[in-house]
Design an enzyme around this catalytic site. Sequence first.
Site, PDB file in Angstrom:
ATOM      1  N   ASP A  60       7.996   8.831  -6.082  1.00  0.00           N
ATOM      2  CA  ASP A  60       9.200   9.628  -5.824  1.00  0.00           C
ATOM      3  C   ASP A  60       9.553   9.669  -4.341  1.00  0.00           C
ATOM      4  O   ASP A  60      10.299  10.558  -3.895  1.00  0.00           O
ATOM      5  CB  ASP A  60       9.006  11.071  -6.338  1.00  0.00           C
ATOM      6  CG  ASP A  60       7.985  11.832  -5.507  1.00  0.00           C
ATOM      7  OD1 ASP A  60       7.180  11.174  -4.804  1.00  0.00           O
ATOM      8  OD2 ASP A  60       7.989  13.075  -5.543  1.00  0.00           O
ATOM      9  N   ARG A 116       0.831  -1.215   0.000  1.00  0.00           N
ATOM     10  CA  ARG A 116       0.000   0.000   0.000  1.00  0.00           C
ATOM     11  C   ARG A 116       0.864   1.264   0.000  1.00  0.00           C
ATOM     12  O   ARG A 116       0.530   2.268  -0.638  1.00  0.00           O
ATOM     13  CB  ARG A 116      -0.906  -0.017   1.236  1.00  0.00           C
ATOM     14  CG  ARG A 116      -1.928   1.102   1.243  1.00  0.00           C
ATOM     15  CD  ARG A 116      -2.882   0.946   2.410  1.00  0.00           C
ATOM     16  NE  ARG A 116      -3.917   1.953   2.409  1.00  0.00           N
ATOM     17  CZ  ARG A 116      -4.333   2.578   3.501  1.00  0.00           C
ATOM     18  NH1 ARG A 116      -3.810   2.304   4.686  1.00  0.00           N
ATOM     19  NH2 ARG A 116      -5.289   3.476   3.417  1.00  0.00           N
ATOM     20  N   ASN A 133      -3.507   8.512   4.715  1.00  0.00           N
ATOM     21  CA  ASN A 133      -2.161   7.987   4.973  1.00  0.00           C
ATOM     22  C   ASN A 133      -1.900   7.687   6.446  1.00  0.00           C
ATOM     23  O   ASN A 133      -0.850   7.127   6.787  1.00  0.00           O
ATOM     24  CB  ASN A 133      -1.095   8.950   4.429  1.00  0.00           C
ATOM     25  CG  ASN A 133      -0.980   8.868   2.919  1.00  0.00           C
ATOM     26  OD1 ASN A 133      -1.256   7.812   2.332  1.00  0.00           O
ATOM     27  ND2 ASN A 133      -0.621   9.970   2.282  1.00  0.00           N
ATOM     28  N   HIS A 180      -5.942  -5.800  -2.562  1.00  0.00           N
ATOM     29  CA  HIS A 180      -6.717  -5.995  -1.328  1.00  0.00           C
ATOM     30  C   HIS A 180      -6.916  -7.470  -0.998  1.00  0.00           C
ATOM     31  O   HIS A 180      -7.674  -7.798  -0.099  1.00  0.00           O
ATOM     32  CB  HIS A 180      -8.064  -5.260  -1.427  1.00  0.00           C
ATOM     33  CG  HIS A 180      -7.919  -3.767  -1.441  1.00  0.00           C
ATOM     34  ND1 HIS A 180      -8.938  -2.892  -1.709  1.00  0.00           N
ATOM     35  CD2 HIS A 180      -6.830  -2.979  -1.198  1.00  0.00           C
ATOM     36  CE1 HIS A 180      -8.498  -1.650  -1.640  1.00  0.00           C
ATOM     37  NE2 HIS A 180      -7.219  -1.677  -1.353  1.00  0.00           N
ATOM     38  N   THR A 181      -6.240  -8.343  -1.716  1.00  0.00           N
ATOM     39  CA  THR A 181      -6.168  -9.752  -1.309  1.00  0.00           C
ATOM     40  C   THR A 181      -5.298  -9.869  -0.053  1.00  0.00           C
ATOM     41  O   THR A 181      -5.314 -10.882   0.634  1.00  0.00           O
ATOM     42  CB  THR A 181      -5.593 -10.639  -2.439  1.00  0.00           C
ATOM     43  OG1 THR A 181      -5.602 -11.994  -2.006  1.00  0.00           O
ATOM     44  CG2 THR A 181      -4.176 -10.263  -2.823  1.00  0.00           C
ATOM     45  N   HIS A 198       0.344   4.462  -2.463  1.00  0.00           N
ATOM     46  CA  HIS A 198       0.056   5.820  -1.973  1.00  0.00           C
ATOM     47  C   HIS A 198       1.174   6.787  -2.340  1.00  0.00           C
ATOM     48  O   HIS A 198       0.943   7.981  -2.474  1.00  0.00           O
ATOM     49  CB  HIS A 198      -0.183   5.804  -0.465  1.00  0.00           C
ATOM     50  CG  HIS A 198      -1.572   5.366  -0.100  1.00  0.00           C
ATOM     51  ND1 HIS A 198      -2.287   5.907   0.926  1.00  0.00           N
ATOM     52  CD2 HIS A 198      -2.386   4.431  -0.661  1.00  0.00           C
ATOM     53  CE1 HIS A 198      -3.482   5.327   0.994  1.00  0.00           C
ATOM     54  NE2 HIS A 198      -3.558   4.418   0.050  1.00  0.00           N
TER      55      HIS A 198
END
Length: 328
Positions: free
Chosen positions: A77, A65, A96, A194-195, A69
């Site tokens: 970056d 994740r 976050n 999302h597994t 994000h």
Amino acid sequence: MMAMAGAAVRRMVVVVAAMMVVVGAEAQLQYGFYNASCPGVEEMVRAELKSIFANDTTLRAGLLRLHFHDCFVRGCDASLMLNSHNSTAEKDADPNLTVRGYEAIEAVKAKVEAACPLLVSCADIMAMAARDAVYFSDGPLYQVETGRRDGNVSKLAEALRDLPPSDGNVTVLTHYFGVKNLTFKDMVVLSAAHTLGVAHCSSFSKRLYNFTGAGDQDPSLDPAYAKQLAAVCKPGKLASVEPMDPLTPVKFDNGYYKSVAAHQALLGSDAALLDDSLAGAYVRLMTNDTNLNTFFADFAVSMVNMGRVGVLTGTDGQIRATCGIYVD
Ligand code: HEM
């Protein structure tokens, strides 16, 4: 005279075009960017992650994740790693606050720095970590492109603007991905991340208790599953967590698609895939992908696509010694 001027302009166009090709070539990500400058870096990263995951298996989901994000806000970056004294960095934005794995990336970076000082970007380490998180969860082992450099700007407002909402429908989700040059298919495929992992009750309680604002439940939720969720996610107890793939929560497989198809998706954005005929067709197709070949191949392609979003390369950005420096 006119003809000569025309020829000169044409030559200039050719030269400029050639220069653009050269600059463009310089600015590309590539496989094995560190082969000469820091040989063995990918193995080094994987070995460090192996011991990190041995202490905390849930960090695999966290690091997958984290890369997403990071990529969706200012590109891949490492701007998500940056800190702000005023709490105005990406990591301070609400979506976050539940992101995990910053320390793990910093630990890997420290190992890499000891071997290859100021050569390997945090952004590349994050991309490798996401790949290894999938691999160590029995998912596909795909090649990661490298050559990213790190940004030094991180803004809370951009995270709020660019990260997709957990109750977004397919049109909304496709838009958020499209803005990042990612396709509808990338969206449907990458949703299957999302597994792995969990969501906090705060991310889905609306579906249980106040779906339309009238104290109702999301009618698309399987009633037995909803009852099970409500037993853990009680009103006011928003900090509890539930696996997003109730079938095989720590294994990278098509359990996510099976859960979605069975109306047992935890997030509204996951359930929404069934409401769209094309996305729904892919979900059902993947439930039958018993050897996981198609899913794994698709996932690898879309992860590489995501890893290209807004990257800094060549002489743009920087390589810094630690990822989480303060920028204000
Ligand atoms: C399609 C749009 C997406 C939305 C709306 C979304 C939203 C969310 C939300 C709300 C959570 C739970 C946060 C919490 O309550 O703690 C979550 C968790 C997670 N997301 Fe997504 N996500 C999306 C796409 C992705 C993508 C593309 C990836 C990676 C490629 C990803 C990887 C993960 C992982 C692994 C977790 C579990 C994290 C953990 O256990 O700590 N998500 N996502």
